[in-house]
Design a protein around this motif. Sequence first.
Motif, PDB file in Angstrom:
ATOM      1  N   LEU A   1       6.713  12.555   6.559  1.00 38.55           N
ATOM      2  CA  LEU A   1       6.207  12.124   7.868  1.00 38.55           C
ATOM      3  C   LEU A   1       5.135  11.059   7.731  1.00 38.55           C
ATOM      4  CD1 LEU A   1       6.076  15.513   9.808  1.00 38.55           C
ATOM      5  CD2 LEU A   1       7.651  13.636  10.126  1.00 38.55           C
ATOM      6  N   THR A   2       4.333  11.127   6.690  1.00 39.98           N
ATOM      7  CA  THR A   2       3.316  10.094   6.470  1.00 39.98           C
ATOM      8  C   THR A   2       3.972   8.735   6.340  1.00 39.98           C
ATOM      9  OG1 THR A   2       1.837  11.666   5.376  1.00 39.98           O
ATOM     10  CG2 THR A   2       1.462   9.340   4.930  1.00 39.98           C
ATOM     11  N   ALA A   3       5.046   8.693   5.566  1.00 41.78           N
ATOM     12  CA  ALA A   3       5.764   7.424   5.387  1.00 41.78           C
ATOM     13  C   ALA A   3       6.294   6.919   6.724  1.00 41.78           C
ATOM     14  CB  ALA A   3       6.915   7.617   4.391  1.00 41.78           C
ATOM     15  N   HIS A   4       6.767   7.832   7.550  1.00 44.94           N
ATOM     16  CA  HIS A   4       7.293   7.408   8.850  1.00 44.94           C
ATOM     17  C   HIS A   4       6.180   6.889   9.751  1.00 44.94           C
ATOM     18  CE1 HIS A   4      10.052   7.496  12.328  1.00 44.94           C
ATOM     19  NE2 HIS A   4       8.958   7.790  13.000  1.00 44.94           N
ATOM     20  N   PHE A   5       5.095   7.641   9.825  1.00 46.68           N
ATOM     21  CA  PHE A   5       3.998   7.245  10.710  1.00 46.68           C
ATOM     22  C   PHE A   5       3.393   5.910  10.282  1.00 46.68           C
ATOM     23  CE2 PHE A   5       4.258  10.729  13.290  1.00 46.68           C
ATOM     24  CZ  PHE A   5       3.980  11.944  12.707  1.00 46.68           C
ATOM     25  N   ALA A   6       3.404   5.664   8.974  1.00 47.83           N
ATOM     26  CA  ALA A   6       2.799   4.425   8.490  1.00 47.83           C
ATOM     27  C   ALA A   6       3.541   3.204   9.008  1.00 47.83           C
ATOM     28  CB  ALA A   6       2.785   4.433   6.962  1.00 47.83           C
ATOM     29  N   ASP A   7       4.815   3.374   9.334  1.00 46.25           N
ATOM     30  CA  ASP A   7       5.618   2.219   9.735  1.00 46.25           C
ATOM     31  C   ASP A   7       6.076   2.269  11.179  1.00 46.25           C
ATOM     32  OD1 ASP A   7       7.092   2.324   6.469  1.00 46.25           O
ATOM     33  OD2 ASP A   7       5.533   0.984   7.233  1.00 46.25           O
TER      34      ASP A   7
ATOM     35  N   ARG B   1     -14.676   6.077   2.137  1.00 44.87           N
ATOM     36  CA  ARG B   1     -14.502   5.488   0.796  1.00 44.87           C
ATOM     37  C   ARG B   1     -13.077   4.989   0.612  1.00 44.87           C
ATOM     38  NH1 ARG B   1     -17.746   9.816  -0.907  1.00 44.87           N
ATOM     39  NH2 ARG B   1     -15.933  11.045  -1.466  1.00 44.87           N
ATOM     40  N   LYS B   2     -12.130   5.764   1.119  1.00 39.61           N
ATOM     41  CA  LYS B   2     -10.722   5.361   0.979  1.00 39.61           C
ATOM     42  C   LYS B   2     -10.471   4.047   1.711  1.00 39.61           C
ATOM     43  CE  LYS B   2      -8.397   9.794   0.300  1.00 39.61           C
ATOM     44  NZ  LYS B   2      -7.365   9.565  -0.701  1.00 39.61           N
ATOM     45  N   LEU B   3     -11.025   3.919   2.898  1.00 36.64           N
ATOM     46  CA  LEU B   3     -10.831   2.685   3.656  1.00 36.64           C
ATOM     47  C   LEU B   3     -11.448   1.499   2.930  1.00 36.64           C
ATOM     48  CD1 LEU B   3     -11.320   3.717   7.360  1.00 36.64           C
ATOM     49  CD2 LEU B   3      -9.392   2.481   6.429  1.00 36.64           C
ATOM     50  N   ALA B   4     -12.629   1.714   2.387  1.00 35.67           N
ATOM     51  CA  ALA B   4     -13.282   0.629   1.652  1.00 35.67           C
ATOM     52  C   ALA B   4     -12.429   0.221   0.451  1.00 35.67           C
ATOM     53  CB  ALA B   4     -14.667   1.088   1.198  1.00 35.67           C
ATOM     54  N   ARG B   5     -11.868   1.212  -0.214  1.00 37.00           N
ATOM     55  CA  ARG B   5     -11.016   0.920  -1.375  1.00 37.00           C
ATOM     56  C   ARG B   5      -9.765   0.155  -0.937  1.00 37.00           C
ATOM     57  NH1 ARG B   5      -6.652   3.013  -2.674  1.00 37.00           N
ATOM     58  NH2 ARG B   5      -6.948   4.945  -1.525  1.00 37.00           N
ATOM     59  N   ILE B   6      -9.222   0.547   0.204  1.00 32.39           N
ATOM     60  CA  ILE B   6      -8.019  -0.134   0.706  1.00 32.39           C
ATOM     61  C   ILE B   6      -8.333  -1.596   0.996  1.00 32.39           C
ATOM     62  CG2 ILE B   6      -6.409  -0.256   2.665  1.00 32.39           C
ATOM     63  CD1 ILE B   6      -6.637   2.845   2.808  1.00 32.39           C
TER      64      ILE B   6
ATOM     65  N   LEU C   1       0.843  -1.197   0.000  1.00 32.74           N
ATOM     66  CA  LEU C   1       0.000   0.000   0.000  1.00 32.74           C
ATOM     67  C   LEU C   1       0.875   1.243   0.000  1.00 32.74           C
ATOM     68  CD1 LEU C   1      -2.660  -0.919   2.725  1.00 32.74           C
ATOM     69  CD2 LEU C   1      -3.021  -0.838   0.267  1.00 32.74           C
ATOM     70  N   GLY C   2       0.285   2.342  -0.473  1.00 32.98           N
ATOM     71  CA  GLY C   2       0.979   3.626  -0.390  1.00 32.98           C
ATOM     72  C   GLY C   2       1.108   4.060   1.061  1.00 32.98           C
ATOM     73  N   ASP C   3       1.991   5.031   1.300  1.00 36.11           N
ATOM     74  CA  ASP C   3       2.239   5.469   2.680  1.00 36.11           C
ATOM     75  C   ASP C   3       0.970   5.997   3.329  1.00 36.11           C
ATOM     76  OD1 ASP C   3       5.490   6.829   1.775  1.00 36.11           O
ATOM     77  OD2 ASP C   3       4.917   4.824   2.479  1.00 36.11           O
ATOM     78  N   GLU C   4       0.242   6.817   2.591  1.00 41.84           N
ATOM     79  CA  GLU C   4      -0.949   7.419   3.194  1.00 41.84           C
ATOM     80  C   GLU C   4      -2.016   6.360   3.451  1.00 41.84           C
ATOM     81  OE1 GLU C   4      -2.167  11.262   1.660  1.00 41.84           O
ATOM     82  OE2 GLU C   4      -4.262  10.776   2.060  1.00 41.84           O
TER      83      GLU C   4
END
Lengths: 317, 367
Positions: free
Chosen positions: B49-55, A256-261, A222-225
């Motif tokens: 920071l998003t990348a950091h928080f994700a992990d 919607r984003k969560l559902a897509r994930i 998955l992407g970071d976000e």
Amino acid sequence: MSAIAVKHSSVIDESVAKLISRAADSRGLTADDVRPRVEKSLTKYLFRDNENASPSDVRTFVDELRADDLCLVLACEKNDSAAWEFLVSTQDSTVRSAARKIASSAEDADDLASSIWAELYGLKHDADGKLKSKLSYYSGRGSLGGWLRAIVAQLAIDEFRKQSKLVQVEEPREFDNLASESTEKQENRGFLSQRDNPEDIFGDKQMTGDVSKALKTAIASLGDEDRLLLKLYYFDEMKLKDLGAMFGYHEATASRKLARIQVDLRKTVEKTLREVHRWSEEEVRRYLTETASKLGISLERLVTLFIFALIMQDFLR
Amino acid sequence: MDFEFDNEMDAILKRTRAGDGATFETHPDADEIAAFTERALSDASRQRLTAHFADCGRCRTILSTTFVFEPEEATVAAAAVSTETAPLPWYRKLFVFPQLAYTMGALALLFSGFFGYVVLKNVGGTNDVAMAPKAKSSAPTQTADTKPANAPASTNTTTNAPTNAAPAANMPVAAATTRPTPVEVDGAEDVETRGPSATPPVTVAVRPKDDATRDKVAEREPERVEPLPLPGQNQSQQVYNNTQRNDGLGSVPNNSGVQGTLSSPKTEPKVNEDRSYDQKSVDETTRGAESDMARKKAYEPSKSVNGRNFTKRAGVWYDPLYKNQTQIKVRRGSDEYKALDADVRSISEKLGGTVVIISGTKAYRIE
């Protein structure tokens, strides 16, 4: 002063003067008092990600700093007693409110709040004999109240983690162990079918291991976000409304984003099981649909359990 | 050979074990976390920071906890700002809270004013008939022949309560308050004896037959119908208006006599026993229209925030220092808004809606 800061020296001077004039109460600070902090903020936020920042970028950045909060903090660092009084009178409620939300009792909350103020005031001296205060870390980029809340959260979480390590904790449980334990629960009817045949039991465990690996691969892809959104929702139990506010979109968009994930995860897991672990189509369908329904849970909860296991590994480290 | 446990190596190894990509040096500090929650970072910083928080579980926990600590109003404001819907048209904005409360209040006031006007107009409409000249009187007074309004028998002839054949002076018109000029109708007694009528009541006074009493009634009649009291009106004025509406004034057809039904409330109006208020009420009503504007002006809402007394005009809060300077429009949640001083934003958050605030030499219109 860094090389980039030297390059933008005149713009920084001009912006600092503007910042001081913008403040409702500059507390007698001069450009010499403010400039070092502004340069530090520029280096930390702007120049770090954009070495080729233009003068216009520098002006915009400084214009977005919180002038009043920054002047207050800088005045406190200069041991301005009026500034300290103002800081405590306006922000003590913020600190105590945050401490009360995270502490288990009123006493612990008071202790936590007192620790925060002690850290803000400074407990040690540096080489120049000045008190080393946490205030020196405030850049003015976010609000002072928000920064204090983050300080409280940081201190509380770190303290909790430290105490957790002192307690004998169980080994982090893998997803398959969680699944095994769930066989003891009547209502689950056994994640693993209750058979006496060791080969059958081994086979089921193998399948569970494959799924956990596939989930891990899927989440890593998955992407970071998306990954952050997933973890904030499932582990940190943030509400969709709060997620939307944090990321800058509507609550419905977060949903919607969560559902897509979840859909993406499912596709990736199915693909990984088929291609990497050589499952047949029938086995994939049977495992993800029928076995999950036997548990009375959906793929969503499978993901939750798996993420929980991963997070526990991080948290207890 | 015993080896001592190397805590430092242990910590480093544990951090890198899961390959979370986040080393000790790259954990964001509280300043970055706070800026992240407030969306005060550039895109590049935010992505990093998003990348950091994700992990990183620890930092993510701090992030979510910091967000939970935020005051609810800030979260609601951020959520409202983050909506993707287009700006609302002006007619929809009226129904957005808190404007909705003001809108509903204004509608209720408008409707009750209109209703009162219609009612009073109907009451006053009969003043145009022949009795009008005699209605030019001074303040109405309560005569000895009339019973006070709080005497049910004389003041309220309800549809269900037949009254005795009292003299005309004791007719509902003989209330202790002023009333519109009655229609010149004979047969006042019929009002007392007849039963309810199906005709809808028209609030008019029934003219008593007796001339002396008639004159006394006329003296009590005001020259005009009064509007509903505005908030803040004195009690005597309000009571006066109430008794105006609550009088048992009969419904009268043309001049064929009274046909009965008198419209009156089920409850007695509470009239001040002190009869001297009548004169005062009349005097006040004549000045009513002139003082309406003054009352409305005095009723403009004001609010003191952060030591400044803001007044609200046409739905907008104005700084007392505002002297028609050029306004700089700023939307809440925008970058320009975030650049404003904490004091300005605090005032804006506390007042809500559209606010014009003076900061330095500039006037900011925050919407």
